[in-house]
Design an enzyme around this catalytic site. Structure first.
Site, short mmCIF file in Angstrom:
data_model
loop_
_atom_site.label_atom_id
_atom_site.label_comp_id
_atom_site.label_asym_id
_atom_site.label_seq_id
_atom_site.Cartn_x
_atom_site.Cartn_y
_atom_site.Cartn_z
N HIS A 1 -21.76 9.06 -109.90
CA HIS A 1 -21.46 7.94 -108.99
C HIS A 1 -22.71 7.38 -108.32
O HIS A 1 -22.67 6.32 -107.69
CB HIS A 1 -20.49 8.39 -107.89
CG HIS A 1 -19.16 8.85 -108.41
ND1 HIS A 1 -18.36 8.04 -109.18
CD2 HIS A 1 -18.50 10.03 -108.28
CE1 HIS A 1 -17.25 8.71 -109.51
NE2 HIS A 1 -17.32 9.92 -108.98
N1 Q9C Z 1 -9.08 11.82 -101.72
C1 Q9C Z 1 -16.94 13.53 -108.33
O1 Q9C Z 1 -15.95 14.00 -108.87
N2 Q9C Z 1 -12.91 11.20 -102.74
N3 Q9C Z 1 -16.84 12.76 -107.22
C2 Q9C Z 1 -11.88 10.31 -103.13
C3 Q9C Z 1 -9.48 10.68 -102.48
C4 Q9C Z 1 -14.16 11.07 -103.40
C5 Q9C Z 1 -15.56 12.50 -106.63
C6 Q9C Z 1 -10.83 10.17 -102.03
C7 Q9C Z 1 -14.21 11.72 -104.74
C8 Q9C Z 1 -15.60 11.82 -105.30
C9 Q9C Z 1 -18.30 13.78 -108.88
ZN ZN Z 2 -14.84 13.29 -110.42
#
Ligand code: Q9C
Ligand code: ZN
Length: 650
Positions: free
Chosen positions: A135
């Site tokens: 990301h």
């Molecule tokens: N509860 C990776 O898997 N939170 N990043 C989303 C929903 C952020 C994920 C909110 C998720 C980031 C590398």
């Molecule tokens: Zn992820």
């Protein structure tokens, strides 16, 4: 040559210092759980373990701006309140005084893995890292990611090794928008991501995560979800997130750990097997650990455990695939001759309709319940002591075989061999009887779990009779389902009960469905047609049938080139846990036996050579079969369209 595992325990030294339910799942235990899993199963010991070093600032500069790198560097000396305030400027990010060190180790690990693979020190490998990377953007941390490990690794492979085609497969449950932005207009890096989207309602909530995003400028057609074999990459980087696995609190999907073994194996036919996987997400510790083990086991060349469950694609998945094909078609000639019928309007979900996914998904408790029996099963399935055995009719020919194969010298008991031969009296005499004895012994080894797979070389004109004996022997030995992929002039033995044997004959004549278990299709003459046949027909049938054993028989006038036979054998290793017996006629084709032995040992198949589009007749034959077989073999609905030219339309 083997599998590298790149790690440094310092990467457990960053963690969340304040309350934040969104970020707390990205914890140090993710790495220790994965590593413990690998150690407990003896997998770590089989890898070449490399200790990660920090990437240089120059290396970070291949993707990130100097200002952003300086900003992350300064977090080393901030106090907790300052760290928290800075973190708030980004979406789903936390900083810790060790973040800079860990993030540089994560990048460094990915670069070391690329070096190890591209210098030939290993075939493939996994970098176990945190923070994750996909990301992260030029000037922004995002979604737990600080530096874009995989994107920097791709730039490094281009700059240091002059690679011109790199495939990035991102199977994390979130869209790696960071990687997409970085290579948006770069046609040398094909970014493939699958991710949960929910019509834009799933994090990171971006329009550009949808199928219509295909890249910009020169890079149009290189941001894609695409069937896996068209681009002919020189290197495959995997953004290996395991938050699509069962039990994950973020993804809430239900991919079992075994799925990652099969995904890995499908990637292994690409780029000569050069795969560099870098950990991204994955937040259910047990599910993460098991999934990582499945991937590493497959990288090491172990057979894939069978996929269990109903082999039926869901409607919304089919729709997603369809919309990607539609969006990509202007950029890939191959996608314009689509085998898949266009879905009728009545079956389409209206855009934006929210599906009841969350309600259907398992709670953690359910996930634990699903994971623990799997564990038991994993332990119960021992690796056969012998990987690949070859039974030859004439012993001298053994010289051409690759090291590592066992030459089958032993024979079945004489009475037993003669009893089988009596069923085909005129066909087994002298030399062919000797060959049959060895083949029966080899088959016995496979059925008893002593040998994983094998190649049986038959004496002249004895192939058809040998195939009959093999089928009868398998069924009488308790095999429930036997898949026979027969090439050339081989007829399905008469008086076979349906259900137990799926007979697929790839031969010169036209396409025909005698029954749902007796299918024939012409051997395509183009690379495109051949790939469509393998990916769009053979593979969905094989996975749908869930065989115990696969028999691949090359009969008279099979017409298959060695590289084609190798690809076929390579993909057929998947559906039956690697239990595959290849039957070829005579030593005259010993080069073929050699090539088959290499892929059965786990090497990548050789290139199919220059690409030729499937011919209209080939497409017609496949469409016809698909239409007739789909009611019984539902996976055909998701079959890939025929692959086309190696480069997109200019
Ligand atoms: N509860 C990776 O898997 N939170 N990043 C989303 C929903 C952020 C994920 C909110 C998720 C980031 C590398
Ligand atoms: Zn992820």
């Amino acid at each position: 040559m083997g599998t590298a595992l790149v790690y440094h325990e310092d990467m457990t030294a960053t963690r969340l210092l304040w309350d934040d339910p969104e970020c707390e799942i990205e914890c140090p235990e993710r790495l220790t759980a994965a590593l413990d899993g690998l150690r407990q199963r003896g997998l770590q010991q089989r890898c070449l373990c490399l200790t990660a070093c920090e990437a240089s600032e120059e290396e970070l500069g291949m993707v990130h701006s100097p200002e952003y790198v300086a900003l992350v560097r300064r977090t080393q000396t901030l106090d907790k309140e300052e760290l928290q305030a800075l973190s708030k400027q980004f979406d789903a990010v936390y900083f810790h005084p060790n973040t800079f060190h860990c993030a540089r180790l994560a990048v460094g690990a990915a670069l070391q893995l690329v070096d190890a693979v591209l210098t030939g020190a290993v075939h493939n490998g996994l970098a176990l890292v945190r923070p994750p990377g996909h990301h992260s953007q030029k000037e922004a941390a995002n979604g737990f990611c600080v530096f874009n490990n995989v994107a920097i690794a791709a730039k490094h492979a281009k700059q240091k090794y002059g690679l011109q085609r790199i495939l990035i497969v991102d199977w994390d449950i979130h869209h790696g928008q960071g990687i997409q932005y970085i290579f948006d207009d770069d046609p040398s890096v094909l970014y493939f991501s699958w991710h949960r989207y929910e019509h834009g309602r799933f994090w990171p909530f971006l329009q550009e995560s949808d199928a219509h995003a295909v890249g910009q400028g020169q890079g149009q057609g290189f941001t894609v979800n695409l069937p896996w074999n068209q681009f002919d990459p020189e290197l495959v980087l995997v953004s290996a997130g395991f938050d699509s696995a069962i039990g994950d609190p973020e993804g809430r999907m239900r991919a079992t750990p075994e799925c990652f073994a099969h995904l890995t194996q499908l990637m292994q036919v690409l780029a000569g097997g050069r795969i560099c996987a870098v950990l991204e997400g994955g937040y259910h510790l047990e599910s993460l650990a098991q999934s990582v083990c499945m991937m590493v086991q497959t990288l090491l060349g172990d057979p894939t455990p069978p996929l269990l469950g109903l082999m039926v694609p869901c409607q919304s998945a089919l729709e997603s695939i369809q919309s990607v094909q539609t969006a990509q078609a202007p950029h890939w000639t191959s996608l314009q001759q689509n085998v898949a019928p266009v879905l009728g309007p009545s079956t389409r979900f209206p855009e934006g309709r929210s599906l009841p996914l969350l309600a259907e998904n398992p709670t953690y408790e359910a996930a634990e319940a699903a994971l623990s029996p799997l564990q038991g099963e994993l332990c119960l399935r021992p690796t056969p002591p012998i990987c690949t055995a070859v039974a030859l009719a004439v012993p001298g020919a053994a010289l051409a075989l690759p090291p590592g194969v066992l030459l089958q010298e032993e024979s079945a008991l004489r009475e037993e061999t003669e009893a089988w031969a009596r069923l085909h009296k005129s066909l087994f005499q002298d030399e062919s009887l000797v060959a049959l004895g060895k083949i029966l012994c080899l088959l016995g080894g496979i059925l008893d779990g002593q040998v994983r797979n094998g190649i049986a070389v038959t004496a002249a004109l004895a192939t058809a009779a040998t195939v009959e004996v093999i089928i009868q022997r398998c069924l009488s030995h308790g095999a429930q389902r036997l898949l026979c992929v027969a090439l050339g002039q081989l007829d399905r033995p008469l008086d076979l009960a349906d259900d137990g044997v799926l007979w697929l004959n790839i031969r010169g004549k036209e396409a025909a469905v005698e029954s749902m278990f007796h299918i024939s299709t012409p051997l395509p003459q183009t690379t495109g047609g051949f790939l469509s046949c393998i990916l769009g027909l053979v593979l969905p049938l094989a996975y749908g049938f869930q065989p115990d054993v696969v028999l691949m028989a090359l009969g008279p006038a099979h017409g298959l080139q060695n590289a084609q036979a190798a690809l076929l054998a390579s993909v057929l290793r998947g559906p039956a846990g690697g239990r595959i017996l290849a039957v070829v006629e005579e030593e005259s084709i010993l080069q073929l036996a050699r090539t088959l032995a290499q892929v059965l040992l786990g090497e990548a198949p050789p290139s199919l050579g220059p690409f030729l589009m499937a011919s209209p007749e080939e497409i017609r034959a496949l469409r016809l079969l698909k239409a007739q077989l789909e009611p019984r073999w539902k996976l055909l609905q998701a079959a890939a369209p025929p692959p086309g030219s190696c480069s997109p339309i200019a």
